[in-house]
Scaffold this motif. Structure first.
Motif, short mmCIF file in Angstrom:
data_model
loop_
_atom_site.label_atom_id
_atom_site.label_comp_id
_atom_site.label_asym_id
_atom_site.label_seq_id
_atom_site.Cartn_x
_atom_site.Cartn_y
_atom_site.Cartn_z
N ALA A 1 -9.65 -4.38 -8.66
CA ALA A 1 -10.77 -3.48 -9.66
C ALA A 1 -11.92 -3.28 -8.52
CB ALA A 1 -11.18 -4.52 -10.59
N THR A 2 -12.25 -4.10 -7.63
CA THR A 2 -13.10 -3.76 -6.60
C THR A 2 -12.90 -2.57 -5.75
OG1 THR A 2 -13.90 -5.87 -6.71
CG2 THR A 2 -14.50 -4.55 -4.65
N ALA A 3 -11.43 -2.40 -5.41
CA ALA A 3 -10.84 -1.52 -4.64
C ALA A 3 -10.95 -0.19 -5.47
CB ALA A 3 -9.52 -1.72 -4.09
N VAL A 4 -10.70 -0.08 -6.73
CA VAL A 4 -10.77 0.98 -7.55
C VAL A 4 -12.08 1.56 -7.73
CG1 VAL A 4 -10.05 1.82 -9.86
CG2 VAL A 4 -8.73 0.35 -8.84
N ARG A 5 -13.14 0.65 -7.92
CA ARG A 5 -14.52 1.10 -7.96
C ARG A 5 -14.88 1.62 -6.64
NH1 ARG A 5 -15.04 -3.89 -10.90
NH2 ARG A 5 -15.82 -4.76 -8.85
N GLU A 6 -14.51 1.13 -5.57
CA GLU A 6 -15.04 1.61 -4.58
C GLU A 6 -14.12 2.67 -3.66
OE1 GLU A 6 -14.96 -1.61 -1.95
OE2 GLU A 6 -16.81 -2.60 -2.84
N GLY A 7 -13.14 3.15 -4.43
CA GLY A 7 -11.98 3.95 -4.04
C GLY A 7 -12.54 5.57 -4.45
N PRO A 8 -11.71 6.49 -3.62
CA PRO A 8 -12.15 7.96 -3.79
C PRO A 8 -11.60 8.33 -5.27
CG PRO A 8 -10.14 7.62 -2.68
CD PRO A 8 -10.51 6.22 -2.89
N TYR A 9 -12.53 9.58 -5.70
CA TYR A 9 -12.42 10.06 -7.12
C TYR A 9 -10.86 10.66 -7.19
CZ TYR A 9 -12.79 12.64 -11.54
OH TYR A 9 -12.21 13.28 -12.72
N ASP A 10 -10.46 11.35 -6.09
CA ASP A 10 -9.32 12.19 -6.32
C ASP A 10 -8.15 11.25 -6.33
OD1 ASP A 10 -6.68 13.03 -4.38
OD2 ASP A 10 -7.80 14.70 -4.96
N ASP B 1 -3.26 6.40 -2.68
CA ASP B 1 -2.72 6.10 -1.39
C ASP B 1 -3.68 5.03 -1.05
OD1 ASP B 1 -0.92 8.23 -0.92
OD2 ASP B 1 -2.59 9.74 -0.09
N ARG B 2 -4.91 4.61 -1.14
CA ARG B 2 -5.66 3.83 -0.79
C ARG B 2 -5.14 2.42 -1.38
NH1 ARG B 2 -7.25 0.18 1.32
NH2 ARG B 2 -9.25 -0.59 1.35
N LEU B 3 -5.07 2.25 -2.48
CA LEU B 3 -4.45 1.10 -3.25
C LEU B 3 -3.08 0.97 -2.51
CD1 LEU B 3 -5.29 1.99 -7.04
CD2 LEU B 3 -6.56 0.70 -5.11
N CYS B 4 -2.29 1.72 -2.19
CA CYS B 4 -0.93 1.45 -1.59
C CYS B 4 -1.03 0.72 -0.12
CB CYS B 4 -0.20 2.82 -1.66
SG CYS B 4 1.85 2.43 -1.18
N ASP B 5 -2.06 1.35 0.56
CA ASP B 5 -2.48 0.98 1.64
C ASP B 5 -2.96 -0.37 1.72
OD1 ASP B 5 -1.71 3.39 2.76
OD2 ASP B 5 -3.66 4.18 3.24
N MET B 6 -3.91 -0.78 0.73
CA MET B 6 -4.58 -1.88 0.60
C MET B 6 -3.21 -3.05 0.32
SD MET B 6 -6.74 -3.47 -2.29
CE MET B 6 -5.41 -3.55 -3.71
N ALA B 7 -2.26 -2.67 -0.37
CA ALA B 7 -1.07 -3.55 -0.46
C ALA B 7 -0.28 -3.89 0.60
CB ALA B 7 -0.26 -3.02 -1.64
N GLY B 8 -0.27 -2.72 1.55
CA GLY B 8 0.47 -2.81 2.69
C GLY B 8 -0.15 -3.71 3.92
N GLU B 9 -1.32 -4.08 3.52
CA GLU B 9 -2.03 -5.17 4.32
C GLU B 9 -1.56 -6.41 4.28
OE1 GLU B 9 -6.02 -4.30 3.69
OE2 GLU B 9 -6.16 -2.30 4.45
N GLY B 10 -0.79 -6.92 3.10
CA GLY B 10 -0.39 -8.41 2.78
C GLY B 10 0.76 -8.40 3.57
N LEU B 11 1.50 -9.52 3.14
CA LEU B 11 2.78 -9.94 3.88
C LEU B 11 4.01 -9.01 3.50
CD1 LEU B 11 2.74 -13.76 3.56
CD2 LEU B 11 1.86 -12.19 5.54
N GLY B 12 4.02 -8.04 2.32
CA GLY B 12 4.92 -7.44 1.97
C GLY B 12 6.17 -7.91 1.43
N GLU B 13 6.09 -9.06 0.79
CA GLU B 13 7.28 -9.98 0.24
C GLU B 13 7.81 -9.59 -0.95
OE1 GLU B 13 5.91 -13.95 0.24
OE2 GLU B 13 5.80 -14.32 2.53
N ASP B 14 7.13 -8.51 -1.38
CA ASP B 14 7.58 -8.15 -3.09
C ASP B 14 7.31 -6.47 -2.82
OD1 ASP B 14 8.40 -7.94 -5.51
OD2 ASP B 14 6.66 -8.81 -6.27
N ASP B 15 8.18 -5.82 -3.70
CA ASP B 15 7.84 -4.46 -3.90
C ASP B 15 6.81 -4.02 -4.54
OD1 ASP B 15 9.66 -5.09 -5.86
OD2 ASP B 15 10.83 -3.75 -5.99
#
Length: 694
Positions: free
Chosen positions: A513-522, A528-542
Motif C-alpha cells: 500500500a505504501t508503494a502504491v501511494r508513492e508510485g506513479p499515477y500512470d 512496472d514499479r510494483l513488479c520491480d518491487m517484487a523482483g527485489e525479493g528472493l523470487g521463491e513464488d510466482d
C-alpha cells in the motif's frame, strides 16, 4: 707447566672485524629494501634485486616493475598480508613466497618493519629479503602433504559452492567471479559449453586475458578444449614447449600472458560431453598421479553441477512456456477503463505455478477482472490454472452472477479429481455507474487507490477456496458491492507480490500500500514499479497483478436501483413501479417518465407471465457523451422473446412492438440460468443545462 687457568694468548683481530652489516647480509644472501608508502618509491639493494631476478639497470623504483616475477597466487597472498598489517596497527610482518628463476621456482622470505607517523598512519616499510630454498627443503615432504590437502580442499570447496547453483547462469557467474582462480588455485581459467555442435566460451578469468577468436570454436579445431571434448580424455600440458608445439595458434596468443602449463578437463554427464574447463598456470609443472586424479574428480563434479543446472533451466523454460500459453495473449480494450497486468515467474529453478489473471469484456459496459492462484509450483499447477481460467471466462460470458461464477468454478475444480485447490477473486465492474461486485474465494483482499493517491485495503467477504467449497458442501460466496469513482484504481494480486522472508502477509500488504501511494499515477508505470518491487525479493513464488482504473466523468445524481418481484406478488410489482417513477424524476428524466414506466411495466409483466420464476428489475443512469436511463428485467427463462410484426396473428410478442417504439435502443443478453431484456432512454443532462443557463 703452563697454568691452565691463565687466559689464552691475545690474537689480533682481522682487519675487517667486526664485519659491516652489508657484508653480513650479502654473505648470507640477504638483501634489503626501503619502501616509501607516500611516494610509492621502492629501493632494493643489489642482493635483493638478485633474489627477485631483476636484471641490473632495469629497476627504477616502481613496484609495478616487479610484476610477473612472483606467481599470481603468491603475490595475492603477500599483498593481502601486507595490507592487513598496515590496517591493524602491526609493527612488522613476514612471509614466504616463490620467485621465478630460469631453473624453476625458488623460495624467498621477506620481513618488513612498518614505520608510522605521530597519528599512527603507516608511511614507510624497511625490511630484508633472503633466500629460503635450503631452509624449506627439509620441509618438502610436509609441504607435499599440505599441497595434497590443499588440492583436495579445492575440489571440495568448488563442489560445495556449485551445489547451490540452480541455473546455468549461476554456474557461469561462479566461474566469472575474479575469486574463482583463487578457489581453483590457478592463474587463468576458461569454461566452454557445447551448444549446437560448437563450443561456446561462457567464462574466462581474469577477463582481461580474453583471446579474440575463441568465443565460438568448433569441436574439430586444434585447441586443447576441442581435443578433450573429442576424446573424452583430460589433457595435461606441462611446459611452454609442449604448449607451443601442440597448439601453436593458441600459444602464440597466450605466451605473453606468461602461461607455461595447463590442465584441460572434459565435462561429461551421462556418458556424453557437455563442455570442458581449462586451468592454466604461469609456472611449468609436472602433474603427479595424485593431482591428475583430483583434477578428474573436479571435472566430474563440475559436469554434474552443470548438467543439473541445465535440467533446471529446461524444466523452468517448459513450465514457464506452459504457463505463458495459459495466460491471455492480450488484454482487451474496454471502453471506460484502463487495465494493466503483469506476471513474473519464480526465479528458483522449476518453481513456477498457477498464478493467473484475466480481463473479460461483458455486455452493457461491464468488465470482469480475475486474479487467482492454484496451489503448488509445478507444471500440474499451471495446467489446472489454464483450465480454471477458461471455465471462469465461460461462466462469466454466459451471464452468470459473480457468486454463481465462483460457485460453478469451485464445482468444476472439485470434479477434476485433482488434489489441488485455488484461491481467487472475481470482480464485475459496471463502468458506467462505477458499481463493482466482488467475490473472494480464500484470496487476499484487493487494494483501492483513490484519486488523491491514498491507498487502503478493501475488505471483501469471502468463501472457501475453489475446490474446497464444493468438497465440503459450502458453495455460497457472498458478494461485496463497492463504488469505483472515475480515476480510482482497483488492485488485485497474488501473494507472490507481497510475501517477504520473516514477515507476515499483513506487513506485506502494508508495504504494498505504501508503494502504491508513492508510485506513479500512470497505470503501466505503476504496474512496472510494483513488479520491480517484487523482483527485489528472493523470487521463491510466482506473481500475478491486475490493475483496473475507471475513466470518465463522475456520475451525478444517480446510481443503480434494483427490485426483486416474485410471482403473484402485486405489492412487489407496485413497489417496482414506484421505484422507477421516483428514480427517473430524481435523475431529471421527467419528460420521459411515462415512457420509461410503461416500457418497464411491459417487460416485468412479460417476465412474470411467460416464466415460472421471479423477475429482477434494475434501473440505472448511464453517463457519457449522452445521459441515458437503462432498464433491465432479468428472469430465469432461456427462451428469447420474439417480436411479432404487424399483420401476424396471435397476441404474444406484441408488447415488444411497444418497447421498440418507445425505447431508443433495446436488446437481450444471456444471463447464465436465464436472460435479461434491457432498454435505454436518452434524457437531457440537467447539469449541462444548468451550466448553460448560468
Amino acid at each position: 707447566m703452563a697454568d691452565r687457568g691463565a687466559p689464552p694468548a691475545a690474537v689480533p683481530p682481522p682487519d675487517d672485524w667486526p664485519a659491516r652489516p652489508e657484508t653480513a647480509l650479502a654473505l648470507n644472501r640477504m638483501g634489503s629494501f626501503d619502501w616509501d608508502l607516500e611516494s610509492g618509491r621502492l629501493h632494493l639493494d643489489e642482493t635483493a634485486l638478485e633474489l627477485l631476478q631483476v636484471p641490473p639497470g632495469t629497476f627504477h623504483g616502481a613496484l609495478t616493475e616487479l610484476g610477473g616475477r612472483v606467481p599470481r597466487a603468491d603475490a595475492a597472498r603477500l599483498d593481502a598480508l601486507v595490507s592487513q598489517a598496515l590496517k591493524n596497527g602491526s609493527e612488522s610482518y613476514g612471509a614466504y613466497y616463490r620467485v621465478r628463476f630460469p631453473d624453476g621456482l625458488h623460495w624467498t622470505y621477506a620481513q618488513g618493519h612498518i614505520r608510522r607517523d605521530a597519528g599512527g598512519r603507516p608511511v614507510r616499510i624497511v625490511g630484508i629479503i633472503r633466500d629460503a630454498t635450503e631452509e624449506l627443503a627439509q620441509s618438502a615432504p610436509r609441504e607435499q602433504d599440505d599441497d595434497r590437502r590443499h588440492q583436495t580442499t579445492v575440489v571440495e570447496t568448488t563442489t560445495a559452492a556449485l551445489a547451490h547453483a540452480r541455473s546455468v547462469q549461476d554456474v557461469i557467474d561462479f566461474f566469472n567471479d575474479p575469486r574463482a582462480v583463487e578457489y581453483l588455485g590457478c592463474d587463468l581459467l576458461v569454461v566452454g559449453l557445447l551448444e549446437s555442435g560448437r563450443i561456446h566460451l561462457v567464462a574466462e578469468g581474469p577477463s582481461e586475458h580474453f583471446i579474440p577468436g575463441t568465443r565460438w570454436t568448433r569441436v574439430d579445431d586444434n585447441f586443447p578444449m576441442s581435443e578433450v571434448i573429442r576424446t573424452l580424455t583430460p589433457r595435461f600440458i606441462e611446459s611452454p614447449e609442449e604448449f607451443g608445439s601442440c597448439y601453436p595458434w593458441l600459444y602464440e596468443r597466450i605466451k605473453d600472458i606468461g602461461i607455461a602449463s595447463a590442465a584441460y578437463l572434459p565435462l561429461i554427464a551421462q556418458g556424453r560431453p557437455i563442455g570442458a574447463i581449462g586451468l592454466l598456470y604461469s609456472d611449468s609443472r609436472g602433474f603427479t598421479r595424485h593431482e591428475r586424479n583430483l583434477f578428474i574428480a573436479l571435472g566430474s563434479g563440475l559436469a554434474q553441477s552443470i548438467a543439473r543446472a541445465m535440467l533446471f533451466d529446461q524444466e523452468h523454460d517448459l513450465a514457464e512456456g506452459l504457463q505463458q500459453s495459459m495466460l491471455p495473449r492480450r488484454i482487451p480494450q474496454v471502453p471506460g477503463a484502463q487495465i494493466a497486468v503483469r506476471y513474473r515467474s519464480a526465479r528458483m529453478g522449476r518453481d513456477i505455478g498457477g498464478d493467473w489473471y484475466d480481463a473479460i469484456p461483458l455486455p452493457g459496459g461491464r468488465v470482469g477482472a480475475v486474479i487467482g492462484d492454484v496451489q503448488g509450483h509445478d507444471t500440474h499447477a499451471a495446467a489446472v490454472m489454464g483450465q480454471l481460467r477458461i471455465v471462469l471466462r465461460a461462466y462469466a460470458t454466459e451471464g452468470h452472477s459473480p457468486a454463481t461464477v465462483m460457485a460453478r468454478a469451485s464445482a468444476f475444480l472439485h470434479e477434476l479429481d485433482t488434489d489441488r485447490f485455488a484461491t481467487c477473486t472475481y470482480a464485475e465492474a459496471d463502468l458506467a455507474t462505477g458499481v463493482v461486485q466482488l467475490v473472494r474465494a480464500g484470496h487476499i483482499d484487493p487494494l483501492l487507490r483513490h484519486t488523491d493517491g491514498t491507498c487502503r485495503r478493501l475488505p471483501v467477504s469471502g468463501g472457501l477456496p475453489l475446490g474446497l467449497s464444493a468438497e465440503f458442501g459450502r458453495p455460497e460466496y457472498p458478494v461485496t458491492t463497492v463504488e469505483l469513482d472515475p480515476g480510482e484504481t482497483l488492485l488485485m494480486f497474488t501473494d507472490g507480490l507481497i510475501e517477504q522472508p520473516g514477515a507476515d502477509l499483513d506487513e506485506g500488504v502494508r508495504t504494498l500500500a505504501t508503494a502504491v501511494r508513492e508510485g506513479p499515477y500512470d497505470l503501466q508505470k505503476l504496474a512496472d514499479r510494483l513488479c520491480d518491487m517484487a523482483g527485489e525479493g528472493l523470487g521463491e513464488d510466482d506473481m500475478a497483478l491486475l490493475l483496473l482504473r475507471r475513466h470518465g466523468p463522475a456520475v451525478r445524481g444517480g446510481g443503480r436501483l434494483q427490485q426483486h418481484i416474485a410471482p403473484a406478488d402485486p405489492e412487489a410489482l407496485s413497489a417496482a413501479r414506484h421505484m422507477i417513477r421516483a428514480a427517473v424524476r430524481a435523475w431529471g428524466a421527467r419528460e420521459r417518465s411515462d415512457e420509461i414506466e410503461l416500457v418497464a411495466d411491459e417487460l416485468v409483466t412479460n417476465a412474470l407471465l411467460h416464466t415460472d420464476g421471479p423477475a429482477v428489475v434494475t434501473i440505472r443512469m448511464l453517463t457519457g457523451p449522452q445521459t441515458r436511463v437503462r432498464v433491465e428485467v432479468e428472469d430465469r427463462s432461456s427462451v428469447l422473446p420474439r417480436r411479432r410484426e404487424p399483420g401476424e396473428s396471435g397476441v404474444s410478442g406484441r408488447g415488444l412492438l411497444l418497447v421498440d417504439r418507445l425505447a431508443d435502443v433495446w436488446g437481450v443478453e444471456p444471463r447464465g440460468t436465464g436472460k435479461s431484456v434491457w432498454c435505454e432512454f436518452a434524457v437531457p443532462d440537467r447539469h449541462r443545462q444548468d451550466a448553460g443557463d448560468g
